[in-house]
Design a protein around this motif. Structure first.
Motif, PDB file in Angstrom:
ATOM      1  N   LEU A   1       0.847  -1.185   0.000  1.00  0.00           N
ATOM      2  CA  LEU A   1       0.000   0.000   0.000  1.00  0.00           C
ATOM      3  C   LEU A   1       0.885   1.239   0.000  1.00  0.00           C
ATOM      4  O   LEU A   1       2.096   1.155   0.208  1.00  0.00           O
ATOM      5  N   LYS A   2       0.236   2.388  -0.221  1.00  0.00           N
ATOM      6  CA  LYS A   2       0.960   3.652  -0.292  1.00  0.00           C
ATOM      7  C   LYS A   2       0.074   4.778   0.212  1.00  0.00           C
ATOM      8  O   LYS A   2      -1.157   4.694   0.150  1.00  0.00           O
ATOM      9  N   TYR A   3       0.731   5.838   0.691  1.00  0.00           N
ATOM     10  CA  TYR A   3       0.019   7.038   1.108  1.00  0.00           C
ATOM     11  C   TYR A   3       0.697   8.246   0.487  1.00  0.00           C
ATOM     12  O   TYR A   3       1.916   8.414   0.593  1.00  0.00           O
ATOM     13  N   PHE A   4      -0.130   9.092  -0.141  1.00  0.00           N
ATOM     14  CA  PHE A   4       0.386  10.341  -0.682  1.00  0.00           C
ATOM     15  C   PHE A   4      -0.299  11.531  -0.026  1.00  0.00           C
ATOM     16  O   PHE A   4       0.338  12.500   0.346  1.00  0.00           O
ATOM     17  N   SER A   5      -1.624  11.449   0.082  1.00  0.00           N
ATOM     18  CA  SER A   5      -2.393  12.551   0.647  1.00  0.00           C
ATOM     19  C   SER A   5      -3.804  12.048   0.897  1.00  0.00           C
ATOM     20  O   SER A   5      -4.145  10.914   0.553  1.00  0.00           O
TER      21      SER A   5
ATOM     22  N   VAL B   1      -5.256   4.010   4.868  1.00  0.00           N
ATOM     23  CA  VAL B   1      -5.200   3.486   3.502  1.00  0.00           C
ATOM     24  C   VAL B   1      -5.298   1.970   3.519  1.00  0.00           C
ATOM     25  O   VAL B   1      -4.757   1.309   4.407  1.00  0.00           O
ATOM     26  N   GLN B   2      -5.996   1.463   2.540  1.00  0.00           N
ATOM     27  CA  GLN B   2      -6.176   0.020   2.404  1.00  0.00           C
ATOM     28  C   GLN B   2      -5.233  -0.500   1.331  1.00  0.00           C
ATOM     29  O   GLN B   2      -4.974   0.166   0.336  1.00  0.00           O
ATOM     30  N   GLY B   3      -4.737  -1.700   1.560  1.00  0.00           N
ATOM     31  CA  GLY B   3      -3.844  -2.282   0.586  1.00  0.00           C
ATOM     32  C   GLY B   3      -4.282  -3.682   0.193  1.00  0.00           C
ATOM     33  O   GLY B   3      -5.402  -4.093   0.464  1.00  0.00           O
ATOM     34  N   ILE B   4      -3.347  -4.384  -0.411  1.00  0.00           N
ATOM     35  CA  ILE B   4      -3.646  -5.745  -0.831  1.00  0.00           C
ATOM     36  C   ILE B   4      -3.484  -6.708   0.337  1.00  0.00           C
ATOM     37  O   ILE B   4      -2.903  -6.351   1.371  1.00  0.00           O
ATOM     38  N   LYS B   5      -4.000  -7.893   0.176  1.00  0.00           N
ATOM     39  CA  LYS B   5      -3.861  -8.981   1.147  1.00  0.00           C
ATOM     40  C   LYS B   5      -4.448  -8.636   2.510  1.00  0.00           C
ATOM     41  O   LYS B   5      -4.043  -9.197   3.522  1.00  0.00           O
ATOM     42  N   GLY B   6      -5.390  -7.719   2.559  1.00  0.00           N
ATOM     43  CA  GLY B   6      -6.058  -7.390   3.815  1.00  0.00           C
ATOM     44  C   GLY B   6      -5.295  -6.450   4.731  1.00  0.00           C
ATOM     45  O   GLY B   6      -5.672  -6.265   5.889  1.00  0.00           O
ATOM     46  N   PHE B   7      -4.226  -5.852   4.255  1.00  0.00           N
ATOM     47  CA  PHE B   7      -3.435  -4.922   5.058  1.00  0.00           C
ATOM     48  C   PHE B   7      -3.989  -3.498   4.979  1.00  0.00           C
ATOM     49  O   PHE B   7      -4.574  -3.102   3.975  1.00  0.00           O
TER      50      PHE B   7
ATOM     51  N   ARG C   1       0.531  12.208  11.185  1.00  0.00           N
ATOM     52  CA  ARG C   1       1.539  13.250  11.019  1.00  0.00           C
ATOM     53  C   ARG C   1       2.132  13.669  12.353  1.00  0.00           C
ATOM     54  O   ARG C   1       3.344  13.870  12.463  1.00  0.00           O
ATOM     55  N   SER C   2       1.306  13.761  13.378  1.00  0.00           N
ATOM     56  CA  SER C   2       1.773  14.247  14.683  1.00  0.00           C
ATOM     57  C   SER C   2       2.790  13.304  15.298  1.00  0.00           C
ATOM     58  O   SER C   2       3.627  13.722  16.101  1.00  0.00           O
ATOM     59  N   GLN C   3       2.720  12.051  14.938  1.00  0.00           N
ATOM     60  CA  GLN C   3       3.644  11.056  15.482  1.00  0.00           C
ATOM     61  C   GLN C   3       4.698  10.625  14.460  1.00  0.00           C
ATOM     62  O   GLN C   3       5.517   9.765  14.755  1.00  0.00           O
ATOM     63  N   SER C   4       4.650  11.200  13.259  1.00  0.00           N
ATOM     64  CA  SER C   4       5.567  10.803  12.177  1.00  0.00           C
ATOM     65  C   SER C   4       5.578   9.284  12.027  1.00  0.00           C
ATOM     66  O   SER C   4       6.636   8.654  11.951  1.00  0.00           O
ATOM     67  N   SER C   5       4.375   8.720  12.002  1.00  0.00           N
ATOM     68  CA  SER C   5       4.289   7.265  11.932  1.00  0.00           C
ATOM     69  C   SER C   5       3.396   6.819  10.781  1.00  0.00           C
ATOM     70  O   SER C   5       2.540   7.563  10.312  1.00  0.00           O
ATOM     71  N   PHE C   6       3.638   5.602  10.365  1.00  0.00           N
ATOM     72  CA  PHE C   6       2.854   4.990   9.276  1.00  0.00           C
ATOM     73  C   PHE C   6       2.834   3.491   9.565  1.00  0.00           C
ATOM     74  O   PHE C   6       3.497   2.705   8.919  1.00  0.00           O
ATOM     75  N   ASN C   7       2.062   3.102  10.576  1.00  0.00           N
ATOM     76  CA  ASN C   7       2.050   1.721  11.033  1.00  0.00           C
ATOM     77  C   ASN C   7       1.152   0.847  10.165  1.00  0.00           C
ATOM     78  O   ASN C   7       0.073   1.264   9.738  1.00  0.00           O
ATOM     79  N   LEU C   8       1.597  -0.360   9.959  1.00  0.00           N
ATOM     80  CA  LEU C   8       0.890  -1.338   9.127  1.00  0.00           C
ATOM     81  C   LEU C   8       0.139  -2.306  10.027  1.00  0.00           C
ATOM     82  O   LEU C   8       0.686  -2.765  11.035  1.00  0.00           O
ATOM     83  N   ARG C   9      -1.072  -2.643   9.627  1.00  0.00           N
ATOM     84  CA  ARG C   9      -1.884  -3.552  10.452  1.00  0.00           C
ATOM     85  C   ARG C   9      -2.592  -4.579   9.583  1.00  0.00           C
ATOM     86  O   ARG C   9      -2.898  -4.340   8.404  1.00  0.00           O
ATOM     87  N   LYS C  10      -2.857  -5.714  10.232  1.00  0.00           N
ATOM     88  CA  LYS C  10      -3.713  -6.721   9.611  1.00  0.00           C
ATOM     89  C   LYS C  10      -4.502  -7.385  10.736  1.00  0.00           C
ATOM     90  O   LYS C  10      -3.915  -7.806  11.737  1.00  0.00           O
TER      91      LYS C  10
END
Lengths: 115, 115
Positions: free
Chosen positions: A48-52, A57-63, A69-78
Motif C-alpha cells: 500500500l501507499k500514502y500520498f495525501s 489506507v487500504q492495501g492488498i492482502k487485507g493490510f 503526522r503528529s507522530q511521524s508514523s505509518f504503522n501497518l496492520r492486519k
C-alpha cells in the motif's frame, strides 16, 4: 535528510491473531509513504501507499496502514494473520513530489507466523 | 503484463573480476532505479534514470560502480574489480511517467556473491 525507522526487527504472531508493524519516518515535507513485502528469494511487492487525503489506507492482502503526522508514523496492520504472511516487511519514504522519487527504506521487520 | 525482469538471478564471481547485471523495466516505464540490499546496510538507493535526463548517481558507493540505460529501456549495472563487500542482492525498479510515477515496481533481484 529523510530516514525511516522500523523498531522491531522480528515479530512472531500466531495465525489468526492481529499484526501491527511500526514505522517512524523523518521527512521535511508531506511524505510519500510505502509498505513493501518481501518473501524469501523474491523482490519487493507493494502492499500500500500514502500520498495525501484519507490517512487510513487500504492495501492488498487485507493490510491497512494509518498515517499520523503528529507522530511521524505509518504503522501497518492486519486484523487476522495467515501463514502466508510470513515474510519481511519494509516501510519506505519517497523523495520530493514530482522529482526523482528515490526511496529510503527502513531496516525491515521479519514476521514469523506460528500455527 | 510482464513485470520488471533481472538477469542473472544469481552470480558468483571472484574478487577482482568485473560483473554486469541487467534490468528490463516494465514496458513504457520511463524511470528506472537500482538499489542494493545487503546484510549490513539494508536497502540502499544506488542510481536513478529518468528518460533522457542525466542520471542521479548520488547513491553509487564508489567509482567501481557504473550504470547505463540504452534506448531508454534496458539498464546494465557494472561493478568493476569486485570486492567481497559488494556481495548483496541488487534490485531494479521502474515507474511510469505521469499518474502513478511515485510508485516503484521491483524486479526479483540479482544475488551477487563475491568470493
Amino acid at each position: 535528510a529523510q530516514s525511516v525507522t522500523q523498531p522491531d526487527i522480528h515479530i512472531t504472531v500466531s495465525e489468526g491473531a492481529s499484526l501491527e508493524l511500526r514505522c517512524n519516518y523523518s521527512y521535511g515535507a508531506t511524505p510519500y509513504l510505502f509498505w513493501y513485502v518481501q518473501s524469501p528469494g523474491q523482490g519487493l511487492q507493494l502492499l500500500l501507499k500514502y500520498f495525501s487525503g484519507d490517512t487510513l489506507v487500504q492495501g492488498i492482502k487485507g493490510f491497512e496502514a494509518e498515517f499520523k503526522r503528529s507522530q511521524s508514523s505509518f504503522n501497518l496492520r492486519k486484523p487476522s494473520v495467515h501463514w502466508s504472511d510470513a515474510a519481511e516487511y519494509f516501510c519506505a519514504v519517497g523523495g520530493p513530489q514530482g522529482a526523482g522519487n528515490k526511496l529510503t527504506f527502513g531496516g525491515g521487520t521479519r514476521v514469523l507466523v506460528k500455527p | 503484463g510482464a513485470g520488471v525482469s533481472q538477469s542473472p538471478s544469481n552470480k558468483v564471481t571472484e574478487k577482482g573480476k568485473d560483473v554486469e547485471l541487467r534490468c528490463d523495466p516494465i514496458s513504457g516505464h520511463t524511470a528506472l532505479y537500482w538499489y542494493r540490499q545487503s546484510l549490513g546496510q539494508g536497502l540502499e538507493f544506488l542510481i536513478y534514470f529518468q528518460g533522457n535526463s542525466a542520471p542521479d548517481k548520488s547513491g553509487l558507493p564508489s567509482d567501481r560502480f557504473s550504470a547505463e540505460r540504452t534506448g531508454g529501456s534496458v539498464s546494465t549495472l557494472t561493478i568493476q574489480r569486485t570486492q567481497q563487500e559488494d556481495s548483496a542482492v541488487y534490485l531494479c525498479a521502474s515507474s511510469p511517467r505521469g499518474p502513478g510515477r511515485e510508485t516503484q515496481y521491483f524486479g526479483p533481484g540479482t544475488r551477487l556473491l563475491v568470493l
